[in-house]
Design an enzyme around this catalytic site. Sequence first.
Site, PDB file in Angstrom:
ATOM      1  CE  LYS A  14      -3.664  -2.237   2.336  1.00 45.80           C
ATOM      2  NZ  LYS A  14      -4.579  -2.795   3.668  1.00 45.80           N
TER       3      LYS A  14
ATOM      4  CD  GLN B  20      -3.171  -4.698   6.703  1.00 46.81           C
ATOM      5  OE1 GLN B  20      -3.182  -3.687   5.675  1.00 46.81           O
ATOM      6  NE2 GLN B  20      -3.688  -5.710   6.092  1.00 46.81           N
TER       7      GLN B  20
ATOM      8  CG  ASP C 159     -10.135  -1.110   3.797  1.00 45.16           C
ATOM      9  OD1 ASP C 159      -9.469  -1.358   2.838  1.00 45.16           O
ATOM     10  OD2 ASP C 159      -9.271  -1.143   4.903  1.00 45.16           O
TER      11      ASP C 159
END
Length: 272
Positions: A47, A91, A114
């Site tokens: 990322k 995460q 997300d």
Amino acid sequence: MILDGKLVSNKIKEELKDYIQENNLEYGIAVIQVGDDPASNVYIKNKKKVAEYLNVNFNHFKFDLDITDDIVIRKIESLNKDKKINGIIVQLPLPDHLNVDKIINAIDETKDIDGLTIKNCGNLFSNNPGIISCTPYGIIKLLEYYNINLEGKNAVIVGRSKLVGKPLIELLLRKNATVTVCHSKTKHLKDYTKKADLLICAVGCKHLITKNMVKRGSIIVDVGINKVDNKLYGDVDFKHVSKKAKYITPVPGGVGPMTVALLYYNLIKKES
């Protein structure tokens, strides 16, 4: 034909980079990590690499394993108020002692790139504007790139997770596919997969789908990533299934790169 996620994701990233440069935009994202999980370290590294390519400011906040919900949530609330942060990522997975839903839903829905908060999930299923979970959205974008028409097709999803399986139901219905969902309690899985025009497997079980379980000329999307003896395998036996399928995604190089690209697509396009 191989559905090349690496190729398509690179094109998406190129378009995003051009858009940022042409409009002289600045973006910042924050990644929250708890512990030192090796897989998470790899995902965060990937990322960060894309952020650097796009010239997006990348902020990595790493907490010890024994952290509490309250401390993580306080950090998220601070980032929600930070005007220089446009996207927030927690995460996953988180340690078992943390309340994942509580932490995720502390993220402002407009910064939830997300697409995992209750508000964004609700927007998806209500067909309202919102941010869509990256992996299912990436799958749809990959199929669109190859001009694969899903209307009227029998789509079978193996896996019912909140991350992949459930959002895919809505996205495939929007394409006018007929959707069947299979899972760990499904009996005679082969009876369903054998009838699929489009088969999407997101279970995390090496070579669960074998050649005798798929229809000739079908579309196979493998979301699974299984590491065995330092080698990556999908949920689909690519070597043999690819001989029957019309289209198939590889592992690695299929859905994975699309997931990361769509994260930044969500970051940038939500404000365009």
